[in-house]
Enzyme design. Structure first.
Site, PDB file in Angstrom:
ATOM      1  N   SER A   1       0.757  -1.132  -0.112  1.00  0.00           N
ATOM      2  CA  SER A   1       0.219   0.073  -0.103  1.00  0.00           C
ATOM      3  C   SER A   1       0.749   1.186  -0.397  1.00  0.00           C
ATOM      4  CB  SER A   1      -0.811  -0.382   1.316  1.00  0.00           C
ATOM      5  OG  SER A   1      -1.459   1.313   1.129  1.00  0.00           O
TER       6      SER A   1
ATOM      7  N   LYS B   1      -1.338  -0.926  -4.744  1.00  0.00           N
ATOM      8  CA  LYS B   1      -2.935   0.045  -3.806  1.00  0.00           C
ATOM      9  C   LYS B   1      -2.246   0.998  -3.856  1.00  0.00           C
ATOM     10  CE  LYS B   1      -4.289   0.216   0.961  1.00  0.00           C
ATOM     11  NZ  LYS B   1      -5.286  -0.289   1.572  1.00  0.00           N
TER      12      LYS B   1
ATOM     13  N   LYS C   1      -2.840   5.161  -2.365  1.00  0.00           N
ATOM     14  CA  LYS C   1      -3.805   5.881  -1.384  1.00  0.00           C
ATOM     15  C   LYS C   1      -3.561   7.239  -2.882  1.00  0.00           C
ATOM     16  CE  LYS C   1      -3.849   4.209   1.973  1.00  0.00           C
ATOM     17  NZ  LYS C   1      -5.054   3.705   3.035  1.00  0.00           N
TER      18      LYS C   1
ATOM     19  N   ASP D   1      -7.155   3.110  -2.605  1.00  0.00           N
ATOM     20  CA  ASP D   1      -7.664   3.232  -1.000  1.00  0.00           C
ATOM     21  C   ASP D   1      -8.227   4.815  -1.649  1.00  0.00           C
ATOM     22  OD1 ASP D   1      -8.842   3.378   0.816  1.00  0.00           O
ATOM     23  OD2 ASP D   1      -6.913   2.080   1.670  1.00  0.00           O
TER      24      ASP D   1
ATOM     25  N   GLU E   1     -11.469   0.994  -3.286  1.00  0.00           N
ATOM     26  CA  GLU E   1     -11.451   0.589  -1.577  1.00  0.00           C
ATOM     27  C   GLU E   1     -11.936   2.155  -0.991  1.00  0.00           C
ATOM     28  OE1 GLU E   1      -8.192  -0.982   0.331  1.00  0.00           O
ATOM     29  OE2 GLU E   1      -8.857  -0.244   2.232  1.00  0.00           O
TER      30      GLU E   1
ATOM     31  N   ASP F   1     -13.650  -0.952   3.304  1.00  0.00           N
ATOM     32  CA  ASP F   1     -12.753  -1.242   4.566  1.00  0.00           C
ATOM     33  C   ASP F   1     -13.302  -0.595   6.373  1.00  0.00           C
ATOM     34  OD1 ASP F   1     -10.536  -1.028   6.282  1.00  0.00           O
ATOM     35  OD2 ASP F   1      -9.614   0.188   5.064  1.00  0.00           O
TER      36      ASP F   1
ATOM     37  N   LYS G   1     -10.005  -6.495   9.114  1.00  0.00           N
ATOM     38  CA  LYS G   1      -8.944  -6.119   9.978  1.00  0.00           C
ATOM     39  C   LYS G   1      -9.039  -6.104  10.785  1.00  0.00           C
ATOM     40  CE  LYS G   1      -7.017  -1.896   7.168  1.00  0.00           C
ATOM     41  NZ  LYS G   1      -7.371  -0.656   7.052  1.00  0.00           N
TER      42      LYS G   1
ATOM     43  N   GLY H   1      -3.881  -3.723   6.531  1.00  0.00           N
ATOM     44  CA  GLY H   1      -2.789  -3.933   7.782  1.00  0.00           C
ATOM     45  C   GLY H   1      -2.990  -2.056   8.393  1.00  0.00           C
TER      46      GLY H   1
END
Ligand code: OSB
Ligand code: MG
Length: 385
Positions: free
Chosen positions: A152, A178, A180, A205, A230, A255, A279, A307
């Protein structure tokens, strides 16, 4: 297939396990600097602050790591609220000879505070696995397998900087990248990465940074063959995600909004997402995480382990969890060196040449906490029981 609305989880097979012999529980708050700051639409973190629980019972030392941050920018719980819940409400319910199932029922009276509940469950499962001399994944009932690793990447200052970071991740062998996004750091950044890596398994995400009115902009992401988007909308929303999903070809993944099996069922039944980020800390522990993963498997919904930039304790837990049925997509468990120069446990997580992680083989979580590193990272220590 049973519809998502009617699916019920089978009895937990660890419910009858007795938690006996706990002599001492200590809270240790550590702070570890990150190799590079981790920027998201919600916050930028420069170090990992984590509350650890050290449980001692009849010569066995077990550990849990709480995923709550010191701030409420990802989730409402903080290190301080977790401390309060542990000391004043949760640990007093841990009476001698209570079973795990009974403890879960007592915990259920306390509403929310799932990260606080999870760290207690994590430490107790490590204790039980160590007592039996088996690795955590075996206690949970799952065979060993190698875990494909994903990464990520935080928000960067320019598309060029992001493309360079992606290139490094690809060279390292990560199975999925992934990135952001946030308003103003979205289309141009995704386009740059996709142009440089046409075949990369790529996803984004947003950590809740968009609104339903942004649907036309989010629909433009359909052009980039993303695995999923996400949490584009609010951290607490399910319904508006169902409206957004109807307007996008790209699957949504939730998430922040999924705190329980019931939330996952609601999200799937409403069509609010086509993928689940699990998670274990966010949903109240490993047993709830396993229930959600089983639900996902039976519904044919892809799921993966998220995570929280954990230290080696929580990272090991996430690795064991990913042996469970239902984790079909590479998750956010990356190698230790990407987060920390020096972790508090040994061995560190390293990627094999093919981008897989081995599940630790020793009893319990299978990693050793190093006393000197722990002492150097400790910012608070307190006996709670
Ligand atoms: O939204 O998945 C998230 C880290 C901290 C808080 C929230 C998130 C993340 C990550 C990084 O994306 C996951 C990791 O590398 O552990
Ligand atoms: Mg996320």
């Amino acid at each position: 297939m049973v519809p998502a609305s009617e699916w019920t989880a089978p009895e937990g097979k660890l419910d009858a396990e007795v938690v006996g012999g706990v002599e001492r529980i200590e809270e240790i708050v550590v702070s570890l600097p990150f190799v590079t700051p981790f920027a998201t639409s919600a916050a930028t973190w420069t170090c990992k602050e984590a509350l650890l629980l050290k449980v001692e019972a009849e010569g066995v030392v077990a550990w849990g790591e709480c995923v709550a941050d010191p701030d409420p920018y990802y989730a409402p719980e903080t290190v301080t609220t977790v401390h309060h819940m542990l000391r004043d409400f949760l640990l007093p319910l841990l009476k001698p000879q209570v079973t795990l199932g009974e403890l879960a029922r007592r915990f259920a009276r306390v509403r929310g505070h799932r990260m606080a509940k999870a760290v207690v469950e994590n430490a107790l499962l490590d204790l039980m696995a160590k007592r039996r001399g088996v690795p955590l994944h075996e206690l949970l009932g799952f065979p060993r397998k190698r875990i494909p690793s994903g990464i990520s990447l935080g928000l960067m200052d320019s598309p060029e900087a992001l493309v360079a970071a992606v290139a490094q991740a690809v060279a390292r062998g990560y199975h999925r990248v992934k990135m952001k996004i946030s308003p103003g750091k979205d289309l141009a950044y995704v386009r740059a990465v996709r142009e440089a890596f046409p075949n990369l398994r790529l996803m984004v995400d947003a950590n809740g940074a968009y609104r339903l009115e942004d649907a036309p902009l989010l629909a433009e992401l359909d052009a980039f063959d993303l695995m999923m988007i996400e949490q584009p909308l609010s951290y607490s929303d399910i319904y508006q995600h169902s409206l957004l999903q109807r307007r996008l070809a790209t699957p949504l993944c939730l998430d922040e909004s999924i705190l329980s099996l019931e939330d996952a069922q609601a999200a799937v039944a409403l069509g609010a997402c086509r993928v689940l980020n699990i998670k274990q800390g966010r949903v109240g522990g490993l047993q709830e995480a396993v229930r959600i993963a089983r639900f996902a498997a039976q519904q044919g919904v892809p799921a993966w382990s998220g995570g929280m930039d954990e230290t080696g304790i929580g990272r090991a837990v996430n690795i064991h969890l990913q042996t469970a049925e239902g984790f079909t997509v590479p998750g956010d468990t990356s190698e230790t060196s990407r987060y920390f120069h020096e972790d508090i446990v040994e061995p560190p997580v390293v990627l094999a040449a093919d981008g897989f992680i081995e599940v630790p083989e020793g009893p319990g979580i299978g990693v050793t906490v190093l006393a000197d590193r722990l002492a150097a990272a400790t910012i608070h220590r307190e006996r709670l029981a």
